[in-house]
Design a protein around this motif. Structure first.
Motif, PDB file in Angstrom:
ATOM      1  N   THR A   5       0.852  -1.189   0.000  1.00 23.04           N
ATOM      2  CA  THR A   5       0.000   0.000   0.000  1.00 23.04           C
ATOM      3  C   THR A   5       0.885   1.234   0.000  1.00 23.04           C
ATOM      4  O   THR A   5       1.808   1.340   0.817  1.00 23.04           O
ATOM      5  CB  THR A   5      -0.927   0.029   1.228  1.00 23.04           C
ATOM      6  OG1 THR A   5      -1.712  -1.163   1.271  1.00 23.04           O
ATOM      7  CG2 THR A   5      -1.854   1.234   1.177  1.00 23.04           C
ATOM      8  N   TRP A  30      -8.081  -0.202  -0.010  1.00 17.14           N
ATOM      9  CA  TRP A  30      -7.474  -0.751   1.203  1.00 17.14           C
ATOM     10  C   TRP A  30      -7.159  -2.228   1.009  1.00 17.14           C
ATOM     11  O   TRP A  30      -7.897  -2.953   0.350  1.00 17.14           O
ATOM     12  CB  TRP A  30      -8.410  -0.580   2.402  1.00 17.14           C
ATOM     13  CG  TRP A  30      -8.731   0.837   2.725  1.00 17.14           C
ATOM     14  CD1 TRP A  30      -9.910   1.491   2.528  1.00 17.14           C
ATOM     15  CD2 TRP A  30      -7.836   1.802   3.294  1.00 17.14           C
ATOM     16  NE1 TRP A  30      -9.830   2.783   2.947  1.00 17.14           N
ATOM     17  CE2 TRP A  30      -8.561   3.012   3.424  1.00 17.14           C
ATOM     18  CE3 TRP A  30      -6.510   1.765   3.721  1.00 17.14           C
ATOM     19  CZ2 TRP A  30      -7.987   4.174   3.953  1.00 17.14           C
ATOM     20  CZ3 TRP A  30      -5.943   2.917   4.243  1.00 17.14           C
ATOM     21  CH2 TRP A  30      -6.684   4.102   4.352  1.00 17.14           C
ATOM     22  N   LYS A  73      -4.885  -0.817   8.314  1.00 22.63           N
ATOM     23  CA  LYS A  73      -6.079  -0.736   9.161  1.00 22.63           C
ATOM     24  C   LYS A  73      -6.394  -2.031   9.911  1.00 22.63           C
ATOM     25  O   LYS A  73      -7.575  -2.405   9.991  1.00 22.63           O
ATOM     26  CB  LYS A  73      -7.288  -0.345   8.321  1.00 22.63           C
ATOM     27  CG  LYS A  73      -7.175   0.997   7.609  1.00 22.63           C
ATOM     28  CD  LYS A  73      -8.540   1.522   7.202  1.00 22.63           C
ATOM     29  CE  LYS A  73      -9.355   0.507   6.437  1.00 22.63           C
ATOM     30  NZ  LYS A  73     -10.732   0.930   6.184  1.00 22.63           N
TER      31      LYS A  73
END
Length: 320
Positions: A5, A30, A73
């Protein structure tokens, strides 16, 4: 396949590696979205790689990329403490089960970012190790089934500020004998009947501070990792190797670590477990990671290298 990412044009972007120096964007914002998509997510990444090589999708030059943690996350990050035979050779009694601490996602940082050491952190050390990324919800998983729940593996520098741990976050309480139960002292040597001290150490500041969970740059999908218990792990400081070890030197194998974690915690898709530090020293650094003090290397690089997973680099930044 290797997935990561980055921030691209001000937005988080999931990427797939095309070559060592290039990548291609995958249609997910994501990493958790890609993981949740299952085989369709992996297929879309594989298709993007093919199109990038064919010139029908734009290639991203990774020089100067703004890396995030591969999965920025996770609902939680667990660390398996002292899971190394080199360290456990000094234990008063052998561990009977893996021990865990928790880091928040605010501790995450990416490849080529700084690791920030506050003055109050005091003596701080690096801990190079692999990380398990969960591919689905896991609860009460048997060791023999543990790897079925893995999406892939990344690597981390699991920084520990032992200075603050023992100066601010440790306490010994002298209790009256009636309050001291057998389980309070069964794990340690007891010095006579009047030894009624209870010892407490808290790990939030020493293990979970900002930037103390550097990860990346890539998640390597589990199909490319034949055996997570046979990975060479090295740590470098200012270009010198201070530890050269292997996950074969773990006290508890990766499957047992995963299984034990799911006994106590529901591990969600995208959650992470640091599986155990490398510790064995080198000729120039015989004490390994426990003798490598980041405070002596302000502005220098500290690297983690795990066989098959890649190399993670961060610069040490001391509070002035």
């Amino acid at each position: 396949m290797k997935l990561g990412t980055i921030m691209l044009d001000g937005r988080p972007t999931v990427i797939a590696r095309v070559t060592d120096d290039t990548a291609v964007a995958v249609p997910y914002t994501w990493m958790e979205d890609l993981i949740e998509a299952g085989s369709a997510g992996l297929d879309s990444a594989a298709e993007a790689i093919v199109k990038a090589k064919a010139g029908t999708l734009p290639v991203i030059d990774l020089a100067g990329a703004d890396w995030m943690a591969p999965n920025p996350k996770p609902s939680k990050i667990l660390g398996c403490a002292v899971n190394n035979n080199n360290l456990n050779s000094k234990a008063y009694k052998p561990m009977t089960a893996p021990m865990f601490f928790i880091k928040g996602r605010s501790a995450l940082t990416g490849h080529n970012k700084t690791i920030d050491i506050l003055k109050d952190h005091g003596q701080s050390i690096p801990e190079p190790e692999p990380v398990v990324i969960f591919g689905k919800r896991a609860k009460n998983v048997a060791p023999e089934d543990a790897l079925d729940y893995v999406f892939g593996y990344t690597l981390t520098n699991d920084v520990t500020a032992s200075g603050v741990k023992f100066s601010q976050d440790a306490i010994a309480l002298k209790q009256t004998p009636d309050l001291v139960k057998p389980h309070h002292t069964a794990w340690r040597e007891k010095f006579g009947d009047d030894d009624t001290y209870l010892y407490f150490i808290y790990h939030a500041k020493s293990k979970g501070a900002d930037t103390f969970a550097s990860m990346g740059p890539w998640i390597t999908t589990k199909d490319e990792v034949k055996d997570p218990n046979k990975l060479k792990v090295r740590g470098y400081i200012d270009g010198e190797c201070y530890t050269e070890d292997s996950t074969a030197n773990y006290f508890f194998p990766v499957e047992r670590v995963i299984s034990e974690a799911t006994k106590w915690f529901t591990m969600e898709l995208g959650d992470c477990i640091h599986t155990g530090t490398a510790s064995k020293g080198t000729e120039k650094h015989p004490r390994g990671n426990v003798g490598t003090y980041l405070g002596l290397y302000d502005g220098k690089l500290t690297d983690v290298e795990v066989e098959g997973l890649g190399r993670l680099s961060n610069r040490v930044n001391l509070e002035k």
